[in-house]
Each structure stands twice: as C-alpha cells, then as structure tokens.
Design a protein around this motif. Sequence first.
Motif, PDB file in Angstrom:
ATOM      1  N   ASP A   1       0.823  -1.217   0.000  1.00 48.38           N
ATOM      2  CA  ASP A   1       0.000   0.000   0.000  1.00 48.38           C
ATOM      3  C   ASP A   1       0.849   1.256   0.000  1.00 48.38           C
ATOM      4  N   LEU A   2       2.164   1.098  -0.155  1.00 45.82           N
ATOM      5  CA  LEU A   2       3.160   2.166  -0.219  1.00 45.82           C
ATOM      6  C   LEU A   2       3.407   2.842   1.121  1.00 45.82           C
ATOM      7  N   SER A   3       2.921   2.257   2.209  1.00 40.62           N
ATOM      8  CA  SER A   3       3.348   2.710   3.530  1.00 40.62           C
ATOM      9  C   SER A   3       4.726   2.131   3.814  1.00 40.62           C
ATOM     10  N   VAL A   4       5.498   2.841   4.625  1.00 39.06           N
ATOM     11  CA  VAL A   4       6.900   2.489   4.834  1.00 39.06           C
ATOM     12  C   VAL A   4       7.207   2.513   6.330  1.00 39.06           C
ATOM     13  N   THR A   5       7.722   1.392   6.824  1.00 39.83           N
ATOM     14  CA  THR A   5       8.164   1.341   8.213  1.00 39.83           C
ATOM     15  C   THR A   5       9.676   1.475   8.283  1.00 39.83           C
ATOM     16  N   SER A   6      10.165   1.887   9.450  1.00 43.39           N
ATOM     17  CA  SER A   6      11.602   1.979   9.720  1.00 43.39           C
ATOM     18  C   SER A   6      11.769   2.046  11.232  1.00 43.39           C
ATOM     19  N   PHE A   7      13.008   2.136  11.702  1.00 41.72           N
ATOM     20  CA  PHE A   7      13.205   2.293  13.138  1.00 41.72           C
ATOM     21  C   PHE A   7      13.927   3.607  13.434  1.00 41.72           C
ATOM     22  N   VAL A   8      13.737   4.109  14.628  1.00 45.26           N
ATOM     23  CA  VAL A   8      14.391   5.349  15.052  1.00 45.26           C
ATOM     24  C   VAL A   8      15.831   5.010  15.422  1.00 45.26           C
ATOM     25  N   ASP A   9      16.752   5.607  14.719  1.00 44.67           N
ATOM     26  CA  ASP A   9      18.177   5.377  14.977  1.00 44.67           C
ATOM     27  C   ASP A   9      18.717   6.548  15.804  1.00 44.67           C
ATOM     28  N   ASP A  10      19.536   7.401  15.223  1.00 43.72           N
ATOM     29  CA  ASP A  10      20.125   8.525  15.962  1.00 43.72           C
ATOM     30  C   ASP A  10      19.308   9.782  15.654  1.00 43.72           C
ATOM     31  N   TRP A  11      18.292  10.027  16.491  1.00 45.30           N
ATOM     32  CA  TRP A  11      17.396  11.151  16.242  1.00 45.30           C
ATOM     33  C   TRP A  11      17.931  12.415  16.921  1.00 45.30           C
TER      34      TRP A  11
END
Length: 369
Positions: free
Chosen positions: A330-340
């Motif tokens: 559905d073109l949604s994209v997950t990722s994780f928080v790295d160095d914010w």
Amino acid sequence: MTLPARWTGDHVKAIDAVAVASAPLLGSSDVVHVAPDLCVWDAWPLQDESGDPHHIEAGRQLWMALGAPWFADPDERHGHARIHLLLRDGATWRDLGPAMPDDFSPGSREWSGSAVVAADGVTATLYFTATGRRGETHISFEQRIFSASATLDKSDHMPRLRDWRDLKEIVTRDPAHYMTTSGGEGEVGKIKAFRDPAFFRDPIGGESYLLFAGSRAGSHSAYNGIVGIARQDPGPDARWHILPPVISADTLNNELERPHIIFHGDLYYLFWSTQRHVFEPTGPVGPTGLYAMVSDSLLGGWTPVNGSGLVFANPDAAPAQAYSWFVLPDLSVTSFVDDWAGDGPRNFGGTFAPFVHLWLAGDKAGIVR
C-alpha cells in the motif's frame, strides 16, 4: 546470463541536481518504546503471499523485528539480536517475546528476514539470517540463509506461532558471484553480506523469489555491495536456486541492505536501505536513505528511480534519524528510530519510527507530504 544493473557514482551525483526529498524530522513524541527492557530495529510484517500484511482480525497484525536488551553502546545490540514477535494493534505495539524457541536457530544471533503465511492461513514460513554458529566461543560474522515453519495459532486473544519445525538452509552461496562472509571483520559498516532474505511472489509468472543483500565475489574494492536473488522451484520439492545478482554497487557502496520488491502500476520496484558511511569515501557519497530501481521485468532492465536511485533521505538536521525502511504494497513504509535529534551526542531510538507513505509514478518516486 543477464548482467546485474549497475548503481554508479554518476547516478549518485544526480542527487545534487534535484531537490532531495526528506522524511519529517522526528521529535521526542515520536520515540515511543515497544517495551522498557527491549530495543527493536529491522522489522517486517507476517505477510500473505501477495505481500500484504496478514490480518489476524480487524486492525491486528503480527510483525517481527530484531530485538535485544539496551546497551550503553547501541552497536552492541547486533551481537545479541533475536527475532521478536510483535502484535500490532492499531497504533500500539506489544512484544510477544522471541519468535523462535531458544536453541532452535543454528546461529549465535538472528538477523533480518521476512515471513509469509500460506494460503491455508495457518502455515507460516520465516526466512531469516543465521549469523555465526550456535555455541561459538568467538563471535563470528558468517551469514547463512535459513527457513523454518510454524503454525499460526489464533485460538485466543493473543496470537502465537507454535510448533516450529523444518529448519533448513535454503540458499547456499555461489562463489562465482557472491563473496564469503566467513572470516570477515566485524566493524559496523564493513561486514560483508549474505543476509536479509525478503520473499516476493511474482504476480505475473507466479514464481517465488528471495531477494537478499550480498557482496560481489572477485571485486578489487572494499565497497562491493550487491543485491542477490534466488528462485524457488515449483512442485513438491520447492528447492531454492541461487541466481546471479540483479544489482551491483561495486566500487560505490558496501551495503545494499534489506532489498525487497513490490509490484505497483505494472512495474517492479526494488528497494534497499543504505547509509552515508558505507559509500566509498572518495565519493560521490549519498545520504542515508531509501533507494530504489524500477523495471518492467523482474530479472533485468533495472534503472534507478529519479535518475539517482534515491527515493528519500533523512532530514539534514538529523541525517541518521531512521533506518532500515521496508515498503509495503500500500506504499506505507516502516523503519526504526536510529540517531534522532535529541539532547545527547547520540540518541539511539530503538523503536518504530512513524510510518511514512510513498508515491510512485513510472521511474519517479517520492514521499507523500
């Protein structure tokens, strides 16, 4: 034999010629931990064979993510990684513990992969990276690609994967194309790759494939990242056969991580994640971000989207704020928080970043605002 598509310095130079799309800057309200004693990073849903997340019931899905305890140095987590099972219930996440039983995996650690539910809605297959060897006294970085099956149990309010079985190494390295990962150094960014299997069922031909991150055999460069592919035979044996790589960044970049394909608008889009520090330092060097190529054929004809390959990058104010993007149909994209962009010198998030959404139009791609 079809030669791999080349991702080159000329493509990366094209990034400077256009306005670089970037993800929204994260704030403290975006950093919500799954559990106080667990950090998570690379994540993927339990998918139907179509690639869509498998719905346990309305609004509830099972996901997997690499997980480890918190360490003062976040890079230590890679040496303790287990695949955790997570329940996604609307906007909330719940840790259900390690997906596989203790002493089941053949590695000393478990690295990224993908998971698929068969058409029966019950049989689940996990494709994953076994890193090192179980029981090793000296941590190694050998990577092998395995599959294992389990039964999806939806009988109570808390779904589980039970009766793990059929553990087997399914894709073995072809030394003509893929460099060994045995005996390599363990410095982050320099580890050689044979990992991150991502399942894809071709809606045109119906064949099943695994994409994976690799390193080119015979290269004279330390920056020899490639995207590999294997195809499953039809029939009862369903064996996997490794094929030549489909994309090469040899001399440009060391890691084309977590490659995966979606089919959209009658085109194949092959996505990967990479970081600024794994480009060949004499340049050109691209930002940490989500990259892609597009083709009307799965095994050839790949060209970089946007002329450069870059779909979007982290914002300039936090160039390492997120990583390990995974695009859903559905073109949604997950990722994780790295160095914010927090208050300290390094602010490792160790949790899911807010989902973003892509637009795709032929050989153009970007992030929806």
